[in-house]
Design a protein around this motif. Structure first.
Motif, PDB file in Angstrom:
ATOM      1  N   GLY A 222       0.828  -1.208   0.000  1.00 10.16           N
ATOM      2  CA  GLY A 222       0.000   0.000   0.000  1.00 10.16           C
ATOM      3  C   GLY A 222       0.852   1.244   0.000  1.00 10.16           C
ATOM      4  N   LYS A 223       0.173   2.378  -0.174  1.00  8.76           N
ATOM      5  CA  LYS A 223       0.876   3.676  -0.113  1.00  8.76           C
ATOM      6  C   LYS A 223       0.385   4.393   1.141  1.00  8.76           C
ATOM      7  N   TYR A 224       1.296   4.938   1.914  1.00  4.33           N
ATOM      8  CA  TYR A 224       0.935   5.570   3.177  1.00  4.33           C
ATOM      9  C   TYR A 224       1.541   6.962   3.222  1.00  4.33           C
ATOM     10  N   SER A 225       0.683   7.983   3.265  1.00  2.00           N
ATOM     11  CA  SER A 225       1.253   9.335   3.344  1.00  2.00           C
ATOM     12  C   SER A 225       1.460   9.691   4.807  1.00  2.00           C
ATOM     13  N   ARG A 226       2.580  10.319   5.087  1.00  2.00           N
ATOM     14  CA  ARG A 226       2.940  10.693   6.454  1.00  2.00           C
ATOM     15  C   ARG A 226       3.379  12.144   6.473  1.00  2.00           C
ATOM     16  N   ILE A 227       3.088  12.838   7.580  1.00  2.00           N
ATOM     17  CA  ILE A 227       3.475  14.242   7.716  1.00  2.00           C
ATOM     18  C   ILE A 227       4.988  14.356   7.528  1.00  2.00           C
ATOM     19  N   GLY A 228       5.429  15.208   6.608  1.00  2.00           N
ATOM     20  CA  GLY A 228       6.855  15.515   6.481  1.00  2.00           C
ATOM     21  C   GLY A 228       7.699  14.495   5.741  1.00  2.00           C
ATOM     22  N   VAL A 229       7.101  13.398   5.214  1.00  2.00           N
ATOM     23  CA  VAL A 229       7.912  12.432   4.452  1.00  2.00           C
ATOM     24  C   VAL A 229       7.235  12.126   3.110  1.00  2.00           C
ATOM     25  N   PRO A 230       7.055  13.166   2.266  1.00  2.00           N
ATOM     26  CA  PRO A 230       6.279  12.967   1.039  1.00  2.00           C
ATOM     27  C   PRO A 230       6.913  12.023   0.023  1.00  2.00           C
TER      28      PRO A 230
END
Ligand SMILES: Cc1ncc(COP(=O)(O)O)c(C=O)c1O
Length: 387
Positions: A347-355
């Motif tokens: 899956g793809k997981y977006s995280r604050i500050g690690v685009p």
């Protein structure tokens, strides 16, 4: 008044030591009605003085045996079992919050935990903010006067960031903010959250504790300070867990240490092999020195389990990822983890500050108890299709 001789009135076979046979594991108690000795017991229930088990929702002995064992392992004051891990999570969140509260969740928590807060708690005017997944002492900037609870998952079960738990609890405890940790990945054997100042420990018992992918169960273990408030909620809601599942989880606890050591060894073998493969961009495993919070893991944890992830060096399109996943033969494609069978998800997981990393697929492996040579051969064959 003479008490009824229940054994005689209701025919044979009711005692736990049936016909003189004692088994090593406790029996599975199933039941809604629990028979009383006399009418006086009902009078005692009405006055709150009855000490026995009054009804099936009062937690039957199989459930109590599991809870007691887990409490001892975690070193908590009280443990209660739930029908699933997510049910333990949502119940704990409801038990400790009320309208007007503000709660903080690490952004790497299990997806349905975040969804529950956003969709359900918000209906009751509970404000929710998400924290960077590797937060520590900087949590101080997120705390508001009405912050009631902080929910952590360390490492997160898809992206494996580690929180600096003692740095967080050093700030929250003096303010009376409750800290909750989903400890499913480490189990009670590889992390002792109460020693790090956590108030409530949650497990998806479904995973390593049961260990065979045939149980759905959750648990919450609470420290002395917050037990009473939690028990008030649990009892009022008449929550309980199925006896058969508690029996299997109790049985799982007896072999947890042996299974977990093997999961650890096998996962590290596969992870270290992956690190050397040119197709692989990064291997995300807290016990590898390349992990960004490896030093914190080393300080707080005494081992690593069998779930980790990797990403490819190239940002492959979905069709290529699908072909890689589908061509694996030893890894089942399926949710959950902690069982003897190896599994894969992506899956793809977006995280604050690690685009940048979040733009790539993360491949998550649950390394089971198969031979690692076979698992590596399997991944190698799927890699060969990609070049
Ligand atoms: C970290 C974590 N917590 C909780 C849960 C929920 O557990 P259950 O499947 O027992 O509801 C999961 C499920 O995958 C999980 O990965």
């Amino acid at each position: 008044m003479k008490k009824r001789d229940t054994e005689k009135r209701c025919c044979a076979g009711r005692s736990t030591e049936w016909q003189g046979v004692r088994t090593i594991n406790p029996p599975v108690y199933n039941g809604s009605t629990v028979l009383f000795d006399s009418f006086e017991d009902i009078v005692e229930i009405a006055s709150g003085q009855y000490e026995g088990i009054a009804y099936g929702t009062d937690r039957l002995p199989t459930q109590r045996a599991f809870e007691e064992h887990l409490s001892q392992l975690e070193g908590g004051a009280v443990t209660r079992a739930f029908q699933s891990g997510i049910s333990a999570i949502t119940s704990v969140l409801q038990a400790f919050t009320r309208s007007g509260d503000h709660i903080l969740l690490c952004e790497n928590v299990y997806g349905p935990t975040a969804t529950f807060c956003k969709k359900i708690l918000s209906k009751y005017a509970i404000e929710v903010d998400f924290l960077p997944a590797s937060i520590g002492a900087d949590i101080v900037h997120w705390i508001k006067p009405n912050t009631r609870l902080v929910f952590m998952e360390s490492p997160g079960s898809n992206t494996f960031e580690i929180q600096d738990i003692p740095a967080i609890t050093a700030i929250t405890a003096p303010k009376g903010i409750i800290t909750v940790l989903d400890n499913t990945w480490a189990t009670p054997l590889f992390l002792n959250p109460f020693n790090l100042g956590v108030d409530v420990i949650i497990h998806s018992v479904t995973k390593y504790i049961s260990g065979h992918s045939d149980v759905l169960l959750g648990s919450a273990t609470i420290n002395e300070k917050w037990s009473e408030e939690f028990l008030d909620y649990y009892t009022t809601m008449e929550l309980f867990a199925p006896s058969q599942e508690c029996y299997l989880a109790l049985r799982g606890l007896k072999t947890l240490a042996v299974r977990l050591r093997q999961h650890e060894k096998s996962a590290l073998t596969v992870a270290r092999w992956l690190e050397e493969q040119p197709l692989v961009g990064s291997v995300i495993h807290p016990a590898l020195t390349s992990h960004p919070q490896h030093q914190i893991w080393k300080r707080d944890f005494s081992g690593s389990s069998g779930l980790f992830a990797f990403s490819f060096a190239v940002d492959y399109p979905q069709e290529v990822i699908a072909d890689f996943v589908n061509s694996l033969e030893m890894f089942g494609i399926g949710f959950s983890w902690g069982g003897f069978m190896s599994l894969v998800t992506a899956g793809k997981y977006s995280r604050i500050g690690v685009p940048t990393e979040s733009e790539k697929y993360t491949i998550r492996l649950n390394v089971g108890l198969e031979e690692t040579d076979d698992l590596i051969e399997d991944i190698k064959s799927s890699f060969e299709r990609m070049v």
